[in-house]
Design a protein around this motif. Structure first.
Motif, PDB file in Angstrom:
ATOM      1  N   GLU A   1      42.296  38.591  48.272  1.00 48.35           N
ATOM      2  CA  GLU A   1      42.954  39.872  48.540  1.00 48.35           C
ATOM      3  C   GLU A   1      42.101  40.737  49.464  1.00 48.35           C
ATOM      4  O   GLU A   1      42.626  41.421  50.350  1.00 48.35           O
TER       5      GLU A   1
ATOM      6  N   ALA B   1      40.605  35.242  43.469  1.00 50.89           N
ATOM      7  CA  ALA B   1      41.770  36.039  43.854  1.00 50.89           C
ATOM      8  C   ALA B   1      41.341  37.368  44.465  1.00 50.89           C
ATOM      9  O   ALA B   1      41.950  37.839  45.439  1.00 50.89           O
TER      10      ALA B   1
ATOM     11  N   ILE C   1      47.773  35.983  41.417  1.00 49.28           N
ATOM     12  CA  ILE C   1      47.073  34.985  42.224  1.00 49.28           C
ATOM     13  C   ILE C   1      46.046  34.247  41.375  1.00 49.28           C
ATOM     14  O   ILE C   1      45.882  33.024  41.481  1.00 49.28           O
TER      15      ILE C   1
ATOM     16  N   ARG D   1      45.824  30.210  40.650  1.00 48.27           N
ATOM     17  CA  ARG D   1      44.651  29.413  41.002  1.00 48.27           C
ATOM     18  C   ARG D   1      43.982  28.801  39.764  1.00 48.27           C
ATOM     19  O   ARG D   1      43.215  27.835  39.894  1.00 48.27           O
TER      20      ARG D   1
END
Length: 303
Positions: free
Chosen positions: A244, A240, A138, A142
């Motif tokens: 999460e 990230a 992730i 990003r």
């Protein structure tokens, strides 16, 4: 009077049963092991002798892995039977579905190179079962916009220094600065500071002023720009982690709960209609029994 069965009740039961299996730790560990086995099989196929001697065994193992992956996707889709849209809103579900379905596409199955590349992509599915790896992926996604900007600025810096190097060192060092392309390649390799000492010595043999050229480039390209890239990646990594953490804190929508989809709303409406039908049935039975009760009271009063 026939009581209507609430619509969507079967889908809710199917989703609940599939969800129990799909969310079980043993199920996730099994799929994770099959992914690793599939990766090991791909590695074994690179040995020509091994692939020739055990061709049927390797192909059978690959087909077995594909069966497991297909059953896994069916279970995950069944777990969202009451909320079909929720399945397609998850990017990991879309990625897994595309990888599994690619094995059944005729053109892909006939093209060995494309099929092997797609099989190799299955290894990335381990991110579903490894939270830390998922966070890293992730973060990489990003950081792409910032990385693109960094690459543009870095290319601009290298081009400017390459033109200066071509003007200053093309005649004395044509092997490294004979054209702007060679100069850009030389400076790109110097970004890691590997070979910078030899380049500085060669430059000093040409001119004493070359020390300012290499020192400014090393400071700008190797320290400033690289640290900027590291900052972009670290910032994306923090984002990230937050994403999460929010995904873990978010409660899963329960059937009939506030976060349920339209299927659960229809189920609640069907349950309400069921209750109204029972009330109407009880009122109708009370109305039918009312005349008989009045006649009984009249006969008792006359006696």
């Amino acid at each position: 009077m026939t009581i209507p069965k609430p619509s969507g009740r079967g889908r809710m039961k199917l989703a609940a049963r599939c969800r129990v299996v799909a969310e079980a730790p043993a199920f996730g560990m099994t799929v994770f092991c099959v992914i690793l086995l599939n990766a090991a099989l791909m590695g074994a196929e690179t040995y020509s002798g091994l692939a020739h001697d055990y061709q049927r065994l390797l192909q059978g193992a690959e087909d077995a892995c594909l069966v497991v992956f297909t059953l896994e996707m069916l279970l995950r889709m069944g777990a969202h039977a009451d909320q079909p849209k929720a399945f397609f809103r998850d990017p990991w579900n879309l990625f897994d579905l595309a990888i599994v379905l690619s094995a059944f596409v005729p053109f892909v199955r006939e093209n060995t190179t494309v099929l092997r590349l797609l099989r190799l992509a299955r290894v990335l599915r381990t991110a579903r079962f490894l939270p830390h790896l998922r966070i890293l992926l992730i973060a990489v996604g990003r950081s792409l916009p910032g990385t693109v900007s960094f690459m543009f600025v870095g290319a601009l810096v290298i081009y400017v220094y390459a033109m200066v190097g071509w003007v200053c060192f093309a005649g004395s060092d044509p092997q490294h600065y004979g054209s702007v392309g060679r100069a850009a390649l030389t400076l790109f390799l110097l970004t890691t500071l590997d070979g910078l000492t030899d380049a500085v010595r060669a430059g000093l043999a040409i001119s004493r002023l070359s020390i300012f050229y290499y020192a400014s480039y090393a400071l700008l390209a190797s320290f400033v720009l690289v640290n900027v890239l590291i900052g972009v990646v670290l910032n994306s990594l923090d984002e990230a982690r937050e994403i999460e953490a929010e995904a873990r804190r978010a409660p899963a929508p329960t059937p009939g709960g506030p976060g349920a989809e339209g299927g659960d709303v229809r189920a609640r409406l069907a349950t309400a209609r069921h209750a109204l039908d029972e009330i109407e049935a009880s009122l109708a039975a009370a109305e039918r029994s009312a005349p008989a009760a009045r006649e009984l009271e009249t006969s008792r009063a006359g006696s």
